[in-house]
Design a protein around this motif. Structure first.
Motif, PDB file in Angstrom:
ATOM      1  N   THR A   1      62.271   0.416  34.828  1.00 52.57           N
ATOM      2  CA  THR A   1      61.569   1.521  35.478  1.00 52.57           C
ATOM      3  C   THR A   1      62.497   2.729  35.507  1.00 52.57           C
ATOM      4  OG1 THR A   1      62.306   1.002  37.735  1.00 52.57           O
ATOM      5  CG2 THR A   1      60.306  -0.116  36.929  1.00 52.57           C
ATOM      6  N   TRP A   2      61.908   3.918  35.467  1.00 52.38           N
ATOM      7  CA  TRP A   2      62.723   5.134  35.449  1.00 52.38           C
ATOM      8  C   TRP A   2      63.560   5.282  36.720  1.00 52.38           C
ATOM      9  CZ3 TRP A   2      63.875   7.989  31.366  1.00 52.38           C
ATOM     10  CH2 TRP A   2      63.038   7.951  30.256  1.00 52.38           C
ATOM     11  N   MET A   3      62.992   4.946  37.864  1.00 53.19           N
ATOM     12  CA  MET A   3      63.746   5.088  39.101  1.00 53.19           C
ATOM     13  C   MET A   3      64.824   4.019  39.219  1.00 53.19           C
ATOM     14  SD  MET A   3      62.814   7.860  40.560  1.00 53.19           S
ATOM     15  CE  MET A   3      62.767   8.468  38.853  1.00 53.19           C
ATOM     16  N   GLY A   4      64.524   2.824  38.720  1.00 55.35           N
ATOM     17  CA  GLY A   4      65.547   1.789  38.697  1.00 55.35           C
ATOM     18  C   GLY A   4      66.680   2.175  37.780  1.00 55.35           C
ATOM     19  N   LEU A   5      66.354   2.791  36.637  1.00 53.16           N
ATOM     20  CA  LEU A   5      67.390   3.257  35.719  1.00 53.16           C
ATOM     21  C   LEU A   5      68.203   4.375  36.358  1.00 53.16           C
ATOM     22  CD1 LEU A   5      68.650   3.170  32.888  1.00 53.16           C
ATOM     23  CD2 LEU A   5      66.927   4.841  32.162  1.00 53.16           C
TER      24      LEU A   5
ATOM     25  N   LEU B   1      61.591   0.924  26.425  1.00 50.29           N
ATOM     26  CA  LEU B   1      61.679   2.168  27.180  1.00 50.29           C
ATOM     27  C   LEU B   1      61.186   1.963  28.616  1.00 50.29           C
ATOM     28  CD1 LEU B   1      60.342   4.775  24.582  1.00 50.29           C
ATOM     29  CD2 LEU B   1      62.706   4.069  25.012  1.00 50.29           C
ATOM     30  N   PRO B   2      61.691   2.752  29.548  1.00 53.27           N
ATOM     31  CA  PRO B   2      61.263   2.633  30.944  1.00 53.27           C
ATOM     32  C   PRO B   2      59.817   3.091  31.149  1.00 53.27           C
ATOM     33  CG  PRO B   2      63.366   3.797  30.763  1.00 53.27           C
ATOM     34  CD  PRO B   2      62.780   3.728  29.387  1.00 53.27           C
ATOM     35  N   TYR B   3      59.246   2.674  32.269  1.00 48.74           N
ATOM     36  CA  TYR B   3      57.878   3.067  32.624  1.00 48.74           C
ATOM     37  C   TYR B   3      57.831   3.388  34.108  1.00 48.74           C
ATOM     38  CZ  TYR B   3      57.204  -1.596  34.698  1.00 48.74           C
ATOM     39  OH  TYR B   3      57.310  -2.724  35.480  1.00 48.74           O
TER      40      TYR B   3
ATOM     41  N   SER C   1      51.065  -1.265  35.729  1.00 47.00           N
ATOM     42  CA  SER C   1      51.775  -2.452  36.228  1.00 47.00           C
ATOM     43  C   SER C   1      52.556  -3.130  35.116  1.00 47.00           C
ATOM     44  CB  SER C   1      50.782  -3.442  36.838  1.00 47.00           C
ATOM     45  OG  SER C   1      49.796  -3.821  35.886  1.00 47.00           O
ATOM     46  N   THR C   2      52.118  -2.961  33.889  1.00 46.48           N
ATOM     47  CA  THR C   2      52.772  -3.572  32.731  1.00 46.48           C
ATOM     48  C   THR C   2      52.977  -2.515  31.656  1.00 46.48           C
ATOM     49  OG1 THR C   2      51.638  -5.666  33.169  1.00 46.48           O
ATOM     50  CG2 THR C   2      52.651  -5.399  31.005  1.00 46.48           C
ATOM     51  N   PRO C   3      54.217  -2.317  31.189  1.00 44.00           N
ATOM     52  CA  PRO C   3      54.438  -1.274  30.177  1.00 44.00           C
ATOM     53  C   PRO C   3      53.794  -1.611  28.849  1.00 44.00           C
ATOM     54  CG  PRO C   3      56.425  -2.593  30.495  1.00 44.00           C
ATOM     55  CD  PRO C   3      55.456  -3.009  31.559  1.00 44.00           C
ATOM     56  N   GLY C   4      53.288  -0.575  28.182  1.00 39.12           N
ATOM     57  CA  GLY C   4      52.752  -0.739  26.841  1.00 39.12           C
ATOM     58  C   GLY C   4      53.826  -0.512  25.801  1.00 39.12           C
TER      59      GLY C   4
ATOM     60  N   ALA D   1      53.481   8.565  27.269  1.00 42.01           N
ATOM     61  CA  ALA D   1      52.058   8.245  27.341  1.00 42.01           C
ATOM     62  C   ALA D   1      51.811   6.792  26.977  1.00 42.01           C
ATOM     63  CB  ALA D   1      51.273   9.166  26.413  1.00 42.01           C
ATOM     64  N   ALA D   2      52.285   6.371  25.809  1.00 38.48           N
ATOM     65  CA  ALA D   2      51.984   5.025  25.323  1.00 38.48           C
ATOM     66  C   ALA D   2      52.556   3.942  26.224  1.00 38.48           C
ATOM     67  CB  ALA D   2      52.518   4.866  23.899  1.00 38.48           C
ATOM     68  N   VAL D   3      53.800   4.101  26.666  1.00 33.04           N
ATOM     69  CA  VAL D   3      54.435   3.080  27.499  1.00 33.04           C
ATOM     70  C   VAL D   3      53.747   2.964  28.848  1.00 33.04           C
ATOM     71  CG1 VAL D   3      56.586   2.438  28.666  1.00 33.04           C
ATOM     72  CG2 VAL D   3      56.645   3.291  26.314  1.00 33.04           C
ATOM     73  N   ASN D   4      53.211   4.073  29.339  1.00 32.54           N
ATOM     74  CA  ASN D   4      52.503   4.046  30.621  1.00 32.54           C
ATOM     75  C   ASN D   4      50.994   3.871  30.453  1.00 32.54           C
ATOM     76  OD1 ASN D   4      54.524   4.655  32.943  1.00 32.54           O
ATOM     77  ND2 ASN D   4      55.114   6.041  31.296  1.00 32.54           N
TER      78      ASN D   4
END
Length: 440
Positions: free
Chosen positions: A177-181, A300-302, A308-311, A212-215
Motif C-alpha cells: 500500500t502507498w501509505m505502508g510504503l 506496484l502499491p495500491y 480491496s485487491t490490487p489489479g 488506474a489499473a492497479v486500483n
C-alpha cells in the motif's frame, strides 16, 4: 529446463558487445545463398547484447536465412527513419516499434504488413502466445495480433534487500500500500538511504496509467478507449489528485527523488544508491547480472480505499512489426526467424535474461524454479498476465498518446518540483489531453 546460466554475464558477453552491428552485417558472407533479412531495433545495453547473441545463434543454426541487425539509439530514431527507410531498396523486414496505444493506426501505414496477415501465409507452428489475447497490446479492434509481441514489459517495484535490512525492516520487503510504503521510506531514509529512498524513471506509467489499473479504475472514458466511435477523455479525478499530492509531499521531504531522464534513476538503483525503484521489468536482466546488487521484485502499491485487491498494471513496451513490399522468399524468411525466436528454448532465454514477459506459454512453463530464487514476487506477477484481464487491466487505445504522455510528464515534473499544486496540474493535463486526442 534451465536456460538462464547460458546467457549469464561472462567475458563472452563483452566480446559480443564489442562486435556491434557491423559484425552482424559483415558476417552475411558466411551465409552465401541464404535469404537476407534486416531487423531495426533499439534496446538498452544489456538487452541489446541478449538479442545480438540470440541472432548470432540463429544465423549459425541454419543456412537458409541470415539476419542482419541495425541498432538505433532510441525508438524515436526508428520512427524518424522509418517512412523513408521502409520504401528504399534496403528496407528492413522487421522493425521494433513502441506501443503507441493506437495499433490500428500503425497497421494502416502503407509500408506495414500486419502479423496476422504474414502468419496466415507462413504460420509459426506449435507456439501458444503467453499474453492473454484479451490484452489490448498490439491487437486491433477485432483482436487480431498486429505485431510480434517480443518486448512486452510491465512496471514493477524493485527493492534493495540490503537497504531494507540495514533499516531494520522485517520482513525485508516493501509494503503493497502507498501509505505502508511511506512509513517504510521514512525508516529507510533514517536508516542509511537518505540520498535516495525512492525514485522512478517512469512517472506517467507509475502515477497515472498504472495507478488506474492497479486500483481497478478505468484510465480513460469510453471503456478505456475501447468503445468504437467514442472519443475518450482522461478524467484524472480525486484519486489522482490525492496521489499526486502525496508524491509532491514525498518530493518535498526527500522520500522521492524526482524522476530523472537518460536512465539515471535505473543506474542509481544498479549502483545501490536507491532503496526502491519503480521501473520497467525490462531492467530485470541487467539488475540480475549486477553482482553487487541484491534486490527483489514486487507489485506496484495500491490504495485500500480504492480497491480491496490490487489489479495488474497495463502491459507496455514494443513489438517487431513486419514491413510490406518484400518478396515471398523474404516474407517466408522473416516468419522463419520469428518462429525460431518463438521456440521454447530461445523464448525462455529471452524472458529470463531480459525481464520482458514470456513470448510463449512454453517459455514460461520451461523456466526452472531456480530462476525465480531471490527475485521476490516476479513469478507470481508474470503468471497473472496469462489469465484473462479485467476491463480495467487489459489496456487502453487512444489517438496521439505519445504526445499526450510527453505532456503528462511535463505536468508531473512541474508538480513534483513544487511549481504547480496537484489539482491545477491534473486539471490542466486533462484539458490539454482532450485537445490532443482530437488532433489529426
Amino acid at each position: 529446463m534451465k536456460i538462464h546460466p547460458f546467457f549469464g554475464a561472462t567475458s563472452a558477453w563483452c566480446a559480443v558487445a564489442l562486435m556491434g552491428t557491423s559484425v552482424f552485417g559483415a558476417s552475411s558472407a558466411l551465409a552465401a545463398g541464404a535469404t537476407d533479412i534486416q531487423v531495426w531495433y533499439s534496446l538498452n545495453s544489456h538487452n541489446k547484447q541478449v538479442f545480438q547473441k540470440l541472432v548470432k545463434q540463429f544465423n549459425s543454426d541454419q543456412g537458409e536465412v541470415h539476419v542482419t541487425l541495425k541498432a538505433f539509439d532510441s525508438p524515436d530514431e526508428i520512427e524518424s527513419a522509418l517512412p523513408g527507410g521502409a520504401k528504399g531498396k534496403d528496407a528492413p523486414n522487421l522493425v521494433q516499434l513502441s506501443d503507441n496505444h493506437a495499433p490500428d493506426e500503425v497497421a494502416k501505414r502503407s509500408y506495414i504488413l500486419p502479423l496476422h496477415t504474414l502468419l496466415a501465409k507462413y504460420p509459426i507452428k506449435d507456439a501458444k502466445w503467453f499474453l492473454a489475447p484479451e490484452h489490448a497490446f498490439m491487437r486491433d479492434a477485432k483482436g487480431r495480433l498486429l505485431a510480434f509481441p517480443y518486448m512486452v514489459e510491465i512496471p514493477v517495484m524493485y527493492y534493495n534487500v540490503d537497504a531494507f535490512k540495514k533499516a531494520h525492516l522485517e520482513p525485508a520487503v516493501p509494503a503493497r500500500t502507498w501509505m505502508g510504503l511511506q512509513d517504510q521510506l521514512v525508516k529507510l531514509a533514517n536508516g542509511g538511504s537518505r540520498d535516495c529512498p525512492y525514485t522512478t524513471d517512469q512517472p506517467v506509467s507509475i502515477n497515472l496509467e498504472s495507478l488506474a489499473a492497479v486500483n481497478n479504475q478505468l484510465y480513460l472514458t469510453g471503456d478505456n478507449g475501447m468503445q468504437p466511435k467514442v472519443t475518450p477523455s482522461f478524467p484524472l479525478d480525486l484519486m489522482y489528485i490525492r496521489h499526486l499530492s502525496t508524491m509532491i509531499s514525498w518530493a518535498r521531504t526527500g522520500l522521492l527523488v524526482k524522476p530523472e531522464l537518460e536512465a539515471k534513476s535505473t543506474q542509481r538503483f544498479a549502483n545501490r544508491e536507491c532503496a526502491v525503484l519503480m521501473s520497467s521489468s525490462s531492467n530485470l536482466g541487467w539488475f540480475n547480472d549486477t553482482r553487487s546488487l541484491k534486490f527483489g521484485v514486487s507489485g506496484l502499491p495500491y490504495y485500500p480505499q480504492a480497491t480491496s485487491t490490487p489489479g495488474d498494471p497495463f502491459v507496455g513496451g514494443a513489438a517487431l512489426w513486419a514491413i510490406d513490399n518484400h518478396t515471398k522468399d523474404q516474407n517466408k524468411a522473416t516468419s522463419a526467424f520469428l518462429g525460431w525466436l518463438a521456440q521454447a528454448k530461445n523464448a525462455a532465454a529471452w524472458y529470463q535474461n531480459t525481464g520482458y514477459l514470456p513470448l510463449t506459454a512454453q517459455a514460461f512453463a520451461s523456466t526452472d524454479k531456480s530462476y525465480y530464487q531471490n527475485l521476490g514476487d516476479w513469478q507470481e506477477l508474470v503468471a497473472g498476465y496469462a489469465r484473462r484481464p479485467t476491463p480495467t487491466e487489459r489496456g487502453f487505445h487512444v489517438t496521439n498518446y505519445p504526445k499526450i504522455k510527453a505532456m503528462f510528464r511535463q505536468k508531473l515534473n512541474r508538480a513534483l518540483e513544487g511549481q504547480d499544486p496537484a489539482v491545477s496540474a491534473l486539471r490542466s493535463a486533462s484539458a490539454e489531453a482532450g485537445v490532443i486526442v482530437r488532433q489529426h
